[in-house]
Design an enzyme around this catalytic site. Structure first.
Site, PDB file in Angstrom:
ATOM      1  N   ASP A 182       4.038   0.336  -6.506  1.00 41.56           N
ATOM      2  CA  ASP A 182       4.990   0.600  -7.585  1.00 41.56           C
ATOM      3  C   ASP A 182       4.153   0.807  -8.853  1.00 41.56           C
ATOM      4  OD1 ASP A 182       6.806   0.522  -9.653  1.00 41.56           O
ATOM      5  OD2 ASP A 182       7.645  -1.450  -9.135  1.00 41.56           O
ATOM      6  N   TRP A 192       8.927  -7.557 -10.618  1.00 39.87           N
ATOM      7  CA  TRP A 192       9.220  -6.340  -9.840  1.00 39.87           C
ATOM      8  C   TRP A 192       8.761  -6.493  -8.408  1.00 39.87           C
ATOM      9  CZ3 TRP A 192      12.909  -4.227 -12.210  1.00 39.87           C
ATOM     10  CH2 TRP A 192      12.975  -4.277 -13.602  1.00 39.87           C
ATOM     11  N   LYS A 228       8.715   5.417 -18.372  1.00 42.48           N
ATOM     12  CA  LYS A 228       7.666   4.799 -19.184  1.00 42.48           C
ATOM     13  C   LYS A 228       6.558   5.815 -19.465  1.00 42.48           C
ATOM     14  CE  LYS A 228       9.046   0.804 -16.685  1.00 42.48           C
ATOM     15  NZ  LYS A 228       9.896   0.155 -17.664  1.00 42.48           N
TER      16      LYS A 228
END
Ligand SMILES: Cc1ncc(COP(=O)(O)O)c(C=O)c1O
Length: 362
Positions: free
Chosen positions: A173, A104, A197
């Site tokens: 993030d 990511w 999530k």
């Protein structure tokens, strides 16, 4: 129905608290007595106004922040923030520091490169396949921000302590660990997280940003690309993802009512992860892939010492009502995602299945 639910270890979209699902089910046809579903009412209605305002308040309360921060809800996921962050904060001649701890972060860096922004990768754990979180990082004093991925969903590593940046605001993030623990919010210029999530269903990305960062944003960006547009319109410049925001409200309510605050949420998560890592550390049959000091509370990635047993392990786990244990397709192996909503009972079921499997195959 409830009895048929499995122990869900999916990485995202992931398990939601059962109490939240039940509340959605109970109110789905007639929200707050308005005679319509939450999916049928106007985002300009009083009903939805209450939902979004309460969600903002809960985010602020849980994170311990006040008026100097704005809480925004965007579409496009966390991936949309990768290009928006440099677009918003990096004017002509400005530069940002990035730390690469996996897939990511790599994607976030790529979006900098596409825009030809000045991106200084000040640390990376690529040399050992992203199995650890880098330490002793030298940040550039002139960086507008320093970007990290707080939890690496695929590699199972997490920043257990946030780096000292010498005053450069962190932009993080937090898609896979937001609200799993208290945060030193004074270190962050912005945090963001795709909801699917730890916060709710997919479709909304939570952004928490300081007024100071907002003040850097130029006027001449398209409206939908500017965080200031969302900040000035309470995230309702256009139609927001109402259902996803409503579910986030219920998830945050669940945290506050079941745990109280993020310190208690963290204690629960430490206990859950401790059971699993503890079981694996006792013998060499299972091998966690992350370095011990970088292990994630949320995504426990592991191999079996005999990798040829992994497919059997995952299949037999599924037969026993334990789902989602396959590692990310890019790395293989196994992964148990144990976000806030994963109950202790699922941990106990997983650990006892693992012990049983080891006895039979060890
Ligand atoms: C840490 C992290 N960042 C970003 C993403 C991408 O999120 P989205 O699908 O919301 O764009 C994910 C998805 O798994 C993730 O785990």
């Amino acid at each position: 129905m409830k009895e048929n639910r499995i122990h869900n270890f999916n990485a995202g979209p992931a398990a939601l608290p059962l109490a939240v699902l039940e509340e959605i089910q109970a109110s789905f046809l007639n929200f707050q007595g308005c005679g319509m579903s939450i999916t049928e009412i106007s985002h300009r209605s009083k009903w939805f106004d209450d939902v979004i305002n309460d969600t903002v308040e809960r985010v602020k309360r849980l994170l311990g922040i006040g008026d100097g921060h704005k809480v925004l809800f965007l579409q496009g996921g966390a991936s949309m923030q990768f290009p928006l962050i440099p677009m918003n904060f990096l004017g002509e001649g400005k530069s940002a520091d990035y730390i690469n701890t996996g897939t990511w972060s790599t994607k976030a860096i790529k979006e900098m490169e596409i825009q030809k922004k000045s991106c200084k990768v000040v640390a990376s754990s690529e040399d050992r396949n992203f199995a650890y979180i880098p330490k002793d990082i030298q940040f550039n004093a002139d960086a507008v921000y320093a970007h990290i991925t707080s939890n690496n969903t695929i590699k199972g590593t997490q920043w257990n302590e946030f780096p000292e940046t010498g005053g450069v605001p962190l932009v993080a993030d937090m898609s896979s660990d937001i609200m799993c623990r208290p945060l030193p919010m004074d270190k962050f210029g912005m945090i963001y997280a795709g909801a699917q999530k730890n916060l709710g269903p997919s479709g909304v990305c939570l952004v928490v940003v300081t007024d100071e960062m907002l003040s850097l944003i130029p006027e001449d960006l398209p409206s939908m690309f500017k965080y200031t547009t969302y900040a000035s319109k309470n995230s309702m410049y256009n139609t927001p993802p109402c259902f996803s925001i409503y579910t986030m409200q219920l998830v945050l309510k669940w945290i506050e009512e079941s745990f109280g605050d993020l310190a208690k949420m963290e204690a629960y998560n430490i206990e859950k992860a401790g059971k699993l890592y503890g079981a694996m550390d006792r013998t060499g049959f299972y091998k966690p892939t992350a370095d011990k000091d970088s292990r994630s509370l949320m995504n426990v990635t592991f191999r079996l010492a005999d990798e040829t047993l992994e497919a059997k392990f995952i299949a037999e786990a599924a037969e026993n009502g334990l789902g989602g244990l396959k590692g990310h397709r890019s790395v293989g192996g196994c992964r148990a995602s144990i976000y806030n909503a994963t109950p202790m009972a699922s941990m106990d079921a997983l650990v006892s299945f693992m012990e049983e499997f080891e006895k039979k195959n060890g």
